[in-house]
Motif scaffolding. Sequence first.
Motif, PDB file in Angstrom:
ATOM      1  N   THR A   1      61.167  36.518  54.351  1.00 31.86           N
ATOM      2  CA  THR A   1      62.170  36.137  53.357  1.00 31.86           C
ATOM      3  C   THR A   1      63.168  37.265  53.133  1.00 31.86           C
ATOM      4  O   THR A   1      64.378  37.027  53.013  1.00 31.86           O
ATOM      5  CB  THR A   1      61.487  35.768  52.031  1.00 31.86           C
ATOM      6  OG1 THR A   1      60.574  34.687  52.236  1.00 31.86           O
ATOM      7  CG2 THR A   1      62.527  35.348  50.993  1.00 31.86           C
ATOM      8  N   GLN A   2      62.667  38.491  53.097  1.00 37.03           N
ATOM      9  CA  GLN A   2      63.541  39.644  52.916  1.00 37.03           C
ATOM     10  C   GLN A   2      64.508  39.788  54.077  1.00 37.03           C
ATOM     11  O   GLN A   2      65.692  40.082  53.893  1.00 37.03           O
ATOM     12  CB  GLN A   2      62.705  40.928  52.770  1.00 37.03           C
ATOM     13  CG  GLN A   2      63.511  42.168  52.401  1.00 37.03           C
ATOM     14  CD  GLN A   2      64.130  42.048  51.030  1.00 37.03           C
ATOM     15  OE1 GLN A   2      63.436  41.766  50.053  1.00 37.03           O
ATOM     16  NE2 GLN A   2      65.441  42.267  50.937  1.00 37.03           N
ATOM     17  N   PHE A   3      64.011  39.533  55.288  1.00 37.94           N
ATOM     18  CA  PHE A   3      64.871  39.600  56.478  1.00 37.94           C
ATOM     19  C   PHE A   3      65.988  38.572  56.404  1.00 37.94           C
ATOM     20  O   PHE A   3      67.153  38.874  56.675  1.00 37.94           O
ATOM     21  CB  PHE A   3      64.029  39.383  57.743  1.00 37.94           C
ATOM     22  CG  PHE A   3      64.835  39.107  58.973  1.00 37.94           C
ATOM     23  CD1 PHE A   3      65.526  40.124  59.616  1.00 37.94           C
ATOM     24  CD2 PHE A   3      64.925  37.814  59.477  1.00 37.94           C
ATOM     25  CE1 PHE A   3      66.293  39.860  60.748  1.00 37.94           C
ATOM     26  CE2 PHE A   3      65.672  37.546  60.616  1.00 37.94           C
ATOM     27  CZ  PHE A   3      66.367  38.569  61.241  1.00 37.94           C
TER      28      PHE A   3
ATOM     29  N   THR B   1      55.411  35.943  54.332  1.00 38.42           N
ATOM     30  CA  THR B   1      56.512  35.357  53.564  1.00 38.42           C
ATOM     31  C   THR B   1      57.398  36.447  52.969  1.00 38.42           C
ATOM     32  O   THR B   1      58.641  36.324  52.972  1.00 38.42           O
ATOM     33  CB  THR B   1      55.961  34.464  52.435  1.00 38.42           C
ATOM     34  OG1 THR B   1      55.188  33.406  53.010  1.00 38.42           O
ATOM     35  CG2 THR B   1      57.099  33.871  51.611  1.00 38.42           C
ATOM     36  N   LYS B   2      56.793  37.515  52.504  1.00 40.61           N
ATOM     37  CA  LYS B   2      57.547  38.604  51.882  1.00 40.61           C
ATOM     38  C   LYS B   2      58.527  39.237  52.860  1.00 40.61           C
ATOM     39  O   LYS B   2      59.720  39.363  52.566  1.00 40.61           O
ATOM     40  CB  LYS B   2      56.585  39.662  51.349  1.00 40.61           C
ATOM     41  CG  LYS B   2      57.259  40.880  50.748  1.00 40.61           C
ATOM     42  CD  LYS B   2      56.227  41.904  50.304  1.00 40.61           C
ATOM     43  CE  LYS B   2      56.924  43.165  49.773  1.00 40.61           C
ATOM     44  NZ  LYS B   2      55.924  44.193  49.361  1.00 40.61           N
ATOM     45  N   ILE B   3      58.056  39.624  54.037  1.00 41.94           N
ATOM     46  CA  ILE B   3      58.938  40.333  54.967  1.00 41.94           C
ATOM     47  C   ILE B   3      59.928  39.381  55.636  1.00 41.94           C
ATOM     48  O   ILE B   3      61.073  39.751  55.906  1.00 41.94           O
ATOM     49  CB  ILE B   3      58.124  41.104  56.033  1.00 41.94           C
ATOM     50  CG1 ILE B   3      57.282  40.145  56.882  1.00 41.94           C
ATOM     51  CG2 ILE B   3      57.240  42.169  55.394  1.00 41.94           C
ATOM     52  CD1 ILE B   3      56.642  40.819  58.070  1.00 41.94           C
TER      53      ILE B   3
ATOM     54  N   LYS C   1      56.475  45.529  61.519  1.00 34.60           N
ATOM     55  CA  LYS C   1      56.521  45.994  60.134  1.00 34.60           C
ATOM     56  C   LYS C   1      55.282  45.539  59.376  1.00 34.60           C
ATOM     57  O   LYS C   1      54.732  46.287  58.555  1.00 34.60           O
ATOM     58  CB  LYS C   1      57.778  45.470  59.440  1.00 34.60           C
ATOM     59  CG  LYS C   1      57.865  45.858  57.966  1.00 34.60           C
ATOM     60  CD  LYS C   1      59.198  45.523  57.361  1.00 34.60           C
ATOM     61  CE  LYS C   1      59.208  45.757  55.853  1.00 34.60           C
ATOM     62  NZ  LYS C   1      58.728  47.111  55.482  1.00 34.60           N
TER      63      LYS C   1
ATOM     64  N   GLU D   1      67.221  37.150  53.748  1.00 35.35           N
ATOM     65  CA  GLU D   1      68.147  37.502  52.667  1.00 35.35           C
ATOM     66  C   GLU D   1      69.077  38.635  53.080  1.00 35.35           C
ATOM     67  O   GLU D   1      70.283  38.607  52.806  1.00 35.35           O
ATOM     68  CB  GLU D   1      67.359  37.899  51.423  1.00 35.35           C
ATOM     69  CG  GLU D   1      66.637  36.731  50.748  1.00 35.35           C
ATOM     70  CD  GLU D   1      65.830  37.176  49.539  1.00 35.35           C
ATOM     71  OE1 GLU D   1      65.777  38.404  49.284  1.00 35.35           O
ATOM     72  OE2 GLU D   1      65.270  36.303  48.847  1.00 35.35           O
ATOM     73  N   ASP D   2      68.526  39.642  53.741  1.00 33.03           N
ATOM     74  CA  ASP D   2      69.332  40.802  54.146  1.00 33.03           C
ATOM     75  C   ASP D   2      70.381  40.432  55.182  1.00 33.03           C
ATOM     76  O   ASP D   2      71.474  41.005  55.219  1.00 33.03           O
ATOM     77  CB  ASP D   2      68.429  41.904  54.701  1.00 33.03           C
ATOM     78  CG  ASP D   2      67.564  42.553  53.627  1.00 33.03           C
ATOM     79  OD1 ASP D   2      67.870  42.372  52.433  1.00 33.03           O
ATOM     80  OD2 ASP D   2      66.576  43.228  53.981  1.00 33.03           O
ATOM     81  N   THR D   3      70.044  39.486  56.063  1.00 33.05           N
ATOM     82  CA  THR D   3      70.966  39.107  57.136  1.00 33.05           C
ATOM     83  C   THR D   3      71.857  37.927  56.758  1.00 33.05           C
ATOM     84  O   THR D   3      72.847  37.661  57.448  1.00 33.05           O
ATOM     85  CB  THR D   3      70.184  38.745  58.417  1.00 33.05           C
ATOM     86  OG1 THR D   3      69.274  37.668  58.128  1.00 33.05           O
ATOM     87  CG2 THR D   3      69.396  39.951  58.921  1.00 33.05           C
TER      88      THR D   3
ATOM     89  N   LEU E   1      59.467  42.137  62.869  1.00 30.32           N
ATOM     90  CA  LEU E   1      58.813  41.803  61.607  1.00 30.32           C
ATOM     91  C   LEU E   1      57.296  41.927  61.721  1.00 30.32           C
ATOM     92  O   LEU E   1      56.625  42.382  60.791  1.00 30.32           O
ATOM     93  CB  LEU E   1      59.194  40.388  61.166  1.00 30.32           C
ATOM     94  CG  LEU E   1      60.662  40.162  60.796  1.00 30.32           C
ATOM     95  CD1 LEU E   1      60.899  38.702  60.445  1.00 30.32           C
ATOM     96  CD2 LEU E   1      61.075  41.073  59.658  1.00 30.32           C
TER      97      LEU E   1
ATOM     98  N   ASP F   1      52.942  48.087  57.474  1.00 26.58           N
ATOM     99  CA  ASP F   1      52.723  48.016  56.028  1.00 26.58           C
ATOM    100  C   ASP F   1      51.246  47.911  55.661  1.00 26.58           C
ATOM    101  O   ASP F   1      50.818  48.461  54.642  1.00 26.58           O
ATOM    102  CB  ASP F   1      53.474  46.808  55.443  1.00 26.58           C
ATOM    103  CG  ASP F   1      54.979  47.023  55.426  1.00 26.58           C
ATOM    104  OD1 ASP F   1      55.413  48.170  55.665  1.00 26.58           O
ATOM    105  OD2 ASP F   1      55.713  46.041  55.201  1.00 26.58           O
TER     106      ASP F   1
END
Length: 214
Positions: A44-46, A40-42, A72, A48-50, A69, A76
């Motif tokens: 959601t960040q993707f 969910t973290k990565i 990553k 938001e960034d795009t 993803l 991580d």
Amino acid sequence: LNLEGKYSWIKSPRYNGEPMEVGPLATVVVGLAAKNPRITKIATQFLEDTGLPLEALFSTLGRTAARLLECKLSTDYGIEAFNSLVENLKTGDQSTCAPYKIDKNKEYKGRYIGNVPRGMLSHWVRIKDGVVSNYQAVVPSTWNAGPKDSKNQMGPYEASLVGIKVQDITQPLEIIRTIHSFDPCIACAVHLMDTKGNEISQYKLNPIAMQCNI
């Protein structure tokens, strides 16, 4: 064998009778649905960034992004998994091989089901009289590339192409991009056999050349 209507050398595996896409996109989508904190973290960040909506994941772009993803995710938390293995070795048997003994008077059945970079992979084996009597692998590309089944249900490859607009029919790049997003491995997915037991062909591989290509 009823050969009418057949157009692929790849079988059509089904889960509870339904076609399933496997691979990084499935990993990300299922992780989001299950509220897995790491995925969910990565993811959601993707988004938001795009500036993309969640629905954008269900596309060629989303499938390609999901592969990155997942990479990553491994990066991580890879060191965490590695350290856990080290700690596990400290608490028990440090041998790296699990010895086994085959009783020729017994019949064995075994399977492996797990997740690999392309998706869900399974191996099935039967050992009889001390030798392998049957072996089968169902690889990710078998799930994704499988054609229509007896219920006329499309496999993921075909379903992903429905509605795609091709700008130049002589250069169908849109189709190629979509299929490439699955990262196909058709050589692993296709299996041939002669129902009468005749040998189809023999292949000799150069192990040195194979090592160089790893």
